[in-house]
Design a protein around this motif. Sequence first.
Motif, PDB file in Angstrom:
ATOM      1  N   ALA A 175      10.667 -78.435  -7.415  1.00  0.00           N
ATOM      2  CA  ALA A 175       9.917 -78.298  -8.661  1.00  0.00           C
ATOM      3  C   ALA A 175       8.492 -78.838  -8.499  1.00  0.00           C
ATOM      4  O   ALA A 175       7.526 -78.260  -9.017  1.00  0.00           O
ATOM      5  N   THR A 176       8.360 -79.928  -7.742  1.00  0.00           N
ATOM      6  CA  THR A 176       7.028 -80.482  -7.482  1.00  0.00           C
ATOM      7  C   THR A 176       6.197 -79.526  -6.640  1.00  0.00           C
ATOM      8  O   THR A 176       5.005 -79.305  -6.916  1.00  0.00           O
ATOM      9  N   LEU A 177       6.811 -78.938  -5.598  1.00  0.00           N
ATOM     10  CA  LEU A 177       6.090 -77.970  -4.773  1.00  0.00           C
ATOM     11  C   LEU A 177       5.663 -76.757  -5.595  1.00  0.00           C
ATOM     12  O   LEU A 177       4.543 -76.241  -5.436  1.00  0.00           O
ATOM     13  N   LEU A 178       6.533 -76.308  -6.487  1.00  0.00           N
ATOM     14  CA  LEU A 178       6.199 -75.158  -7.320  1.00  0.00           C
ATOM     15  C   LEU A 178       5.042 -75.480  -8.266  1.00  0.00           C
ATOM     16  O   LEU A 178       4.140 -74.660  -8.467  1.00  0.00           O
ATOM     17  N   GLN A 179       5.060 -76.686  -8.827  1.00  0.00           N
ATOM     18  CA  GLN A 179       3.975 -77.089  -9.709  1.00  0.00           C
ATOM     19  C   GLN A 179       2.643 -77.108  -8.962  1.00  0.00           C
ATOM     20  O   GLN A 179       1.615 -76.667  -9.485  1.00  0.00           O
ATOM     21  N   ARG A 180       2.669 -77.595  -7.723  1.00  0.00           N
ATOM     22  CA  ARG A 180       1.448 -77.601  -6.917  1.00  0.00           C
ATOM     23  C   ARG A 180       0.974 -76.177  -6.618  1.00  0.00           C
ATOM     24  O   ARG A 180      -0.225 -75.901  -6.617  1.00  0.00           O
ATOM     25  N   ARG A 181       1.930 -75.271  -6.374  1.00  0.00           N
ATOM     26  CA  ARG A 181       1.554 -73.878  -6.129  1.00  0.00           C
ATOM     27  C   ARG A 181       0.918 -73.275  -7.366  1.00  0.00           C
ATOM     28  O   ARG A 181      -0.095 -72.565  -7.273  1.00  0.00           O
ATOM     29  N   TRP A 182       1.495 -73.553  -8.538  1.00  0.00           N
ATOM     30  CA  TRP A 182       0.906 -73.052  -9.782  1.00  0.00           C
ATOM     31  C   TRP A 182      -0.486 -73.635 -10.001  1.00  0.00           C
ATOM     32  O   TRP A 182      -1.395 -72.930 -10.441  1.00  0.00           O
ATOM     33  N   ASP A 183      -0.647 -74.932  -9.733  1.00  0.00           N
ATOM     34  CA  ASP A 183      -1.955 -75.567  -9.920  1.00  0.00           C
ATOM     35  C   ASP A 183      -2.999 -74.927  -9.005  1.00  0.00           C
ATOM     36  O   ASP A 183      -4.146 -74.713  -9.407  1.00  0.00           O
ATOM     37  N   ALA A 184      -2.602 -74.643  -7.761  1.00  0.00           N
ATOM     38  CA  ALA A 184      -3.536 -74.056  -6.812  1.00  0.00           C
ATOM     39  C   ALA A 184      -3.935 -72.637  -7.212  1.00  0.00           C
ATOM     40  O   ALA A 184      -5.053 -72.195  -6.942  1.00  0.00           O
ATOM     41  N   ALA A 185      -3.001 -71.930  -7.862  1.00  0.00           N
ATOM     42  CA  ALA A 185      -3.273 -70.551  -8.252  1.00  0.00           C
ATOM     43  C   ALA A 185      -4.023 -70.447  -9.580  1.00  0.00           C
ATOM     44  O   ALA A 185      -4.482 -69.379  -9.953  1.00  0.00           O
TER      45      ALA A 185
END
Length: 208
Positions: free
Chosen positions: A197-207
């Motif tokens: 979930a943390t990795l996904l949040q970082r991916r969303w933030d980057a996008a």
Amino acid sequence: YVVGEGVARLNPRLYLIWKTAGYCTPYHQDVHVPPHFTLYNQTSGASAFHFLPLLLGEYATLVGRRDGPSRLKELLQRLDREGVGEVATLGPKQMLLILPGGAHGVYVPRPALQLPPPARPLPPFRLSVIRAAELFVAPVCDLYERLLLSAADWATPLGLSEREAEAEAATLDAFAAVQQRACAELGLSRSDWTFFATLLQRRWDAAA
């Protein structure tokens, strides 16, 4: 502990910060406590601090996270060519004062790094260790304390209406059911779920 007729007040919480070689702290402004000065004392190893105006520092962090180190390097080189920002390096027994304004990033250099003259080679070290103390800007801190403490129920969050609470509970139940099914299908533990979930949040933030 008060300095200069109440100009500064020592935060009783002191810090011991340790990092390994190659570690980099993104550009930021310390806002976890009221406006303050920070005294850093390097006890072992070395640290390089890069100071930038606040908005440029926040932008540099965004570029690094979103576009990667090569784009961040291009940005920092451009800022350096234009004379924006300052660098301060610390070794054992040296101290640094961080002012309340602006942003700063911190890098722990690798001892094997080949530095251009006139810089001298770094002595070997395993850890970079810093002691830190914060001095509140007393007039600003006192002002906000008076304003907040004089306001009725300033720390009480606004409650939800009955309808809002029911809608929130229903959404949470539906969300939990979906996540439980995902964990069962993928064989994830609770710790695994938090990690991804943390990795996904970082991916969303980057996008974003």
